[in-house]
Design a protein around this motif. Structure first.
Motif, PDB file in Angstrom:
ATOM      1  N   UNK A 284     -19.709  20.332  10.489  1.00  0.00           N
ATOM      2  CA  UNK A 284     -21.017  20.898  10.839  1.00  0.00           C
ATOM      3  C   UNK A 284     -20.902  21.547  12.209  1.00  0.00           C
ATOM      4  N   UNK A 285     -21.129  22.859  12.255  1.00  0.00           N
ATOM      5  CA  UNK A 285     -20.981  23.625  13.491  1.00  0.00           C
ATOM      6  C   UNK A 285     -22.378  24.013  13.981  1.00  0.00           C
ATOM      7  N   UNK A 286     -22.846  23.321  14.990  1.00  0.00           N
ATOM      8  CA  UNK A 286     -24.216  23.500  15.470  1.00  0.00           C
ATOM      9  C   UNK A 286     -25.107  22.438  14.851  1.00  0.00           C
ATOM     10  N   UNK A 287     -25.663  21.557  15.676  1.00  0.00           N
ATOM     11  CA  UNK A 287     -26.449  20.446  15.135  1.00  0.00           C
ATOM     12  C   UNK A 287     -27.908  20.600  15.532  1.00  0.00           C
ATOM     13  N   UNK A 288     -28.736  20.923  14.541  1.00  0.00           N
ATOM     14  CA  UNK A 288     -30.177  21.086  14.739  1.00  0.00           C
ATOM     15  C   UNK A 288     -30.898  20.440  13.560  1.00  0.00           C
ATOM     16  N   UNK A 289     -32.174  20.731  13.400  1.00  0.00           N
ATOM     17  CA  UNK A 289     -32.954  20.070  12.340  1.00  0.00           C
ATOM     18  C   UNK A 289     -32.371  20.343  10.957  1.00  0.00           C
ATOM     19  N   UNK A 371     -22.582  26.179   9.006  1.00  0.00           N
ATOM     20  CA  UNK A 371     -22.742  26.901  10.271  1.00  0.00           C
ATOM     21  C   UNK A 371     -24.219  27.132  10.572  1.00  0.00           C
ATOM     22  N   UNK A 372     -24.700  26.543  11.660  1.00  0.00           N
ATOM     23  CA  UNK A 372     -26.097  26.715  12.063  1.00  0.00           C
ATOM     24  C   UNK A 372     -26.173  26.663  13.586  1.00  0.00           C
ATOM     25  N   UNK A 373     -25.881  27.806  14.208  1.00  0.00           N
ATOM     26  CA  UNK A 373     -25.799  27.890  15.671  1.00  0.00           C
ATOM     27  C   UNK A 373     -27.083  28.397  16.327  1.00  0.00           C
ATOM     28  N   UNK A 374     -28.148  28.569  15.535  1.00  0.00           N
ATOM     29  CA  UNK A 374     -29.433  28.934  16.124  1.00  0.00           C
ATOM     30  C   UNK A 374     -29.888  30.346  15.859  1.00  0.00           C
ATOM     31  N   UNK A 375     -28.968  31.270  15.537  1.00  0.00           N
ATOM     32  CA  UNK A 375     -29.367  32.645  15.238  1.00  0.00           C
ATOM     33  C   UNK A 375     -28.480  33.185  14.124  1.00  0.00           C
ATOM     34  N   UNK A 399      -9.429  27.548   1.149  1.00  0.00           N
ATOM     35  CA  UNK A 399     -10.622  27.683   1.991  1.00  0.00           C
ATOM     36  C   UNK A 399     -11.776  26.843   1.447  1.00  0.00           C
ATOM     37  N   UNK A 400     -12.483  26.146   2.316  1.00  0.00           N
ATOM     38  CA  UNK A 400     -13.634  25.355   1.869  1.00  0.00           C
ATOM     39  C   UNK A 400     -14.847  26.250   1.620  1.00  0.00           C
ATOM     40  N   UNK A 401     -15.908  25.649   1.142  1.00  0.00           N
ATOM     41  CA  UNK A 401     -17.181  26.363   1.106  1.00  0.00           C
ATOM     42  C   UNK A 401     -17.628  26.626   2.541  1.00  0.00           C
ATOM     43  N   UNK A 402     -17.997  27.865   2.805  1.00  0.00           N
ATOM     44  CA  UNK A 402     -18.554  28.212   4.111  1.00  0.00           C
ATOM     45  C   UNK A 402     -20.035  28.509   3.910  1.00  0.00           C
ATOM     46  N   UNK A 403     -20.877  27.683   4.508  1.00  0.00           N
ATOM     47  CA  UNK A 403     -22.324  27.761   4.299  1.00  0.00           C
ATOM     48  C   UNK A 403     -22.950  28.335   5.567  1.00  0.00           C
ATOM     49  N   UNK A 404     -23.612  29.483   5.438  1.00  0.00           N
ATOM     50  CA  UNK A 404     -24.148  30.210   6.584  1.00  0.00           C
ATOM     51  C   UNK A 404     -25.676  30.199   6.533  1.00  0.00           C
ATOM     52  N   UNK A 405     -26.295  29.753   7.593  1.00  0.00           N
ATOM     53  CA  UNK A 405     -27.756  29.750   7.674  1.00  0.00           C
ATOM     54  C   UNK A 405     -28.229  31.130   8.140  1.00  0.00           C
ATOM     55  N   UNK A 406     -29.172  31.711   7.403  1.00  0.00           N
ATOM     56  CA  UNK A 406     -29.753  33.003   7.760  1.00  0.00           C
ATOM     57  C   UNK A 406     -31.226  32.799   8.109  1.00  0.00           C
ATOM     58  N   UNK A 407     -31.600  33.171   9.328  1.00  0.00           N
ATOM     59  CA  UNK A 407     -32.995  33.046   9.753  1.00  0.00           C
ATOM     60  C   UNK A 407     -33.759  34.344   9.499  1.00  0.00           C
ATOM     61  N   UNK A 408     -33.030  35.430   9.243  1.00  0.00           N
ATOM     62  CA  UNK A 408     -33.628  36.723   8.922  1.00  0.00           C
ATOM     63  C   UNK A 408     -33.154  37.128   7.535  1.00  0.00           C
ATOM     64  N   UNK A 409     -33.683  38.242   7.042  1.00  0.00           N
ATOM     65  CA  UNK A 409     -33.265  38.725   5.721  1.00  0.00           C
ATOM     66  C   UNK A 409     -31.772  39.046   5.694  1.00  0.00           C
ATOM     67  N   UNK A 410     -31.282  39.730   6.719  1.00  0.00           N
ATOM     68  CA  UNK A 410     -29.844  39.970   6.926  1.00  0.00           C
ATOM     69  C   UNK A 410     -29.135  40.517   5.697  1.00  0.00           C
TER      70      UNK A 410
END
Length: 588
Positions: A284-289, A371-375, A399-410
């Motif tokens: 877990x890269x970036x620890x938030x809610x 991955x959840x680094x805030x932006x 390669x493992x699963x890479x899970x990316x958090x998107x806060x915008x439509x992106x």
């Protein structure tokens, strides 16, 4: 002939308009009719004897078309069929123009009429963008149901607002809540807002619910509040969710830890039940809610037995620049994790040389990297770096699963990584608000049925609304876990198993169910209540917990359950066994 062509074109136009936003329908209708009328004038001009070039005829046709469509031009020389088409086009265009300019007023009248006639009304409260996404989904699945909207950002009354702030719903003031009709059923959806304002609305609706019985409320609350507070709303049918919980649950339904281990050939079958060769390993890269919910949900869903080990089915390493604070907060909320050796915070901060060294050292072991680094921008950049790292390491490291958090439509970022295998996106935006999850509440309905079964077996007559949010969540967790159990014990094998083999398999699954139940309590802050701390009266009455202290005597390994005080020998284990047997022998 021209009438047939016009009507066929009109038919296909209206088919196409079913997938177009309502506000654009009128423009398409006007444009289509303008083109048809202009073509009629053009063809008539080219077939005439007045001479002139094609371009002159085209300009004249474009000029005459609006006049004819507004009943101002003449139709001399036009065939009867052409006149009929032009008249029909004029009528449709006039209707489209009226609809275009008076759409909001028309929709207000339509929705008010639906509210008057309908027995059920949907009430959406929150911010405009969130609400619009949900309303669009409701309209798609339940187009006739009336929807009203209370805008969290608007303070003045609707009468003072010049235009409707949202499509498909009637804007009402907050006083609408105090004017509910006893004869109707109301389904409220309280979308995310600031400072837990939904708590105030829930309390008000619960007070009103004592007089109006038919109120269902789906409300978003803070994720930490959801996990660590036991709320009670006795007068309404409340379904409380968190944004983080909804996002992670949706993702995990398709990426269960047990299924990942099976797909990677990291499971063996012992007496028809899957056993893991090793724990699932996540970074877990970036620890938030959102990261915390991913960790806790993964822990709850990985109670599978590990071969030749007493380890839990999950191993996790967490990278965060504020490691000490985040670790202290997690252990304060989840005291049991002080004993869990498989969950660790790395001393290496994301982006540092030691961080990348650690990732490379464990590159072949990771099953998921979250991955959840805030932006969105930071998350995408980190994902690209990790992908480059695995390309450089070669095929030796899968390669493992890479899970990316998107806060915008992106959309651009999604297209950029679309061809990359095992890259997944979690949309932390309006795309998560759906009719199925928030209005239909399928999981919640199944949990209510389960609660009725438990109440019948234990002869305790407690209504769903009276048991509190913790026990409600506990019932839902059983429903969410069903895919895990069915992946561990293939139902298709039951038909070829002997009764003795089934019995052995059910007891192994009962052991898993107890581990899952323990994990659910641990991740909600519960700890062990030693039997020695029970009073004589509690022992005599077979009391098992101190709810206010969040302590329970059953939070022990499976083999220690028989030593606990219980009304009948083995009844605690039998309870887990019956749950499993009911699931696999159910005809549904």
């Amino acid at each position: 002939m021209i009438v047939a062509i016009y009507l066929i074109g009109l038919f296909f136009l209206y088919l196409y308009l079913r997938s177009v936003e309502k506000r654009y329908e009128s423009l398409y209708v006007i444009a289509y009719n303008f083109v048809i009328v202009a073509l009629i004038f053009l063809l008539n001009s080219l077939n005439g004897s007045d001479g002139g070039s094609f371009w002159e005829a085209l300009v004249t046709s474009i000029y005459r078309a609006p006049e004819a469509m507004t009943f101002q031009g003449d139709t001399d020389g036009i065939s009867p069929q052409g006149v009929f088409v032009m008249f029909t086009a004029s009528v449709l265009t006039l209707g489209a123009v009226v609809y275009l300019f008076f759409y909001q007023a028309i929709m207000r009248c339509v929705i008010r009429l639906r509210i008057f006639k309908s027995k059920e009304v949907y009430v959406i409260c929150g911010f405009k963008d969130d609400a619009q996404a949900l309303i669009n989904d409701i309209i798609k699945d339940a187009p006739r149901n009336p929807i009203v909207f209370i805008d969290e950002e608007i303070q003045e009354s609707p009468e003072e607002i010049d235009e409707q702030p949202i499509r498909g719903a009637l804007l009402v003031g907050k006083d609408f809540i105090s004017k509910l009709n006893k004869k109707k059923q109301y389904t409220f959806v309280l979308l995310p807002t600031f400072n837990n304002n939904n708590i105030t609305l829930l309390k008000k609706l619960d007070e009103i619910g004592s007089q109006i019985p038919n109120i269902k409320v789906t409300a978003f609350l803070d994720n930490v509040l959801m996990r660590h507070m036991d709320l009670r709303y006795a007068n309404i049918d409340a379904y409380l969710v968190s944004k983080e919980g909804l996002i992670i649950r949706t993702f995990m339904q398709n990426h269960l830890p047990i299924k990942m281990l099976i797909n990677k050939d990291l499971c063996v079958t012992k007496k028809h039940v899957k056993v893991a060769k090793r724990p699932l390993y996540i970074g877990i890269i970036g620890f938030n809610a959102l990261s915390e919910e991913f960790l806790l949900a993964s822990y709850e869903n990985s109670g599978i037995e590990v071969k030749n080990s007493t380890e839990w089915g999950l191993k996790a390493i967490i990278f965060d620049e504020d490691r000490k604070v985040k670790r202290a907060e997690l252990l304060q909320d989840i005291p049991y994790f002080r004993k869990e050796e498989g969950i660790n915070f790395s001393k290496s901060c994301p982006g540092t040389e030691k961080f990348y060294d650690k990732l490379e050292a464990d590159a072949g072991d990771f099953d998921q990297l979250f991955i959840s680094l805030g932006s969105t921008e930071k998350n995408i950049k980190m994902a690209l770096r990790l992908i480059r790292m695995y390309h450089r390491l070669g095929n030796e490291y899968k390669r493992p699963q890479i899970i990316i958090v998107l806060h915008d439509r992106a959309n651009g970022s999604i297209r950029l990584l679309a061809d990359e295998k095992d890259v997944f996106f979690l949309q932390d935006n309006v795309s998560l608000y759906s009719y199925e999850d928030l209005v239909c509440r399928r999981i919640d309905n199944a949990a209510k049925i389960l609660h009725k079964q438990y109440s019948k077996e234990s002869q305790v007559d407690e209504k769903w609304s009276q048991i509190g949010t913790f026990l409600q969540q506990s019932n839902r967790a059983v429903i969410w876990d069903m895919p895990n159990k069915k992946a561990m014990l293939d139902s298709s094998e039951l038909s070829i198993m002997t009764d003795e083999e089934k019995e052995i398999a059910y007891w192994k699954m009962a052991k898993y169910e107890h581990r899952r139940w323990n994990a659910f309590h641990y991740t909600h802050g519960w700890t062990l209540l030693p039997v020695s701390e029970l009073s004589d009266e509690e022992v005599a009455q077979f009391k098992t917990k101190h709810p206010k202290e969040k302590r329970h005597i059953c939070l022990v390994p499976w083999d220690e359950l028989d030593d606990l005080p219980q009304s009948k020998p083995g009844i605690i284990k039998k309870f887990d066994y019956d749950n499993v047997k009911r699931l696999f022998e159910s005809k549904e």
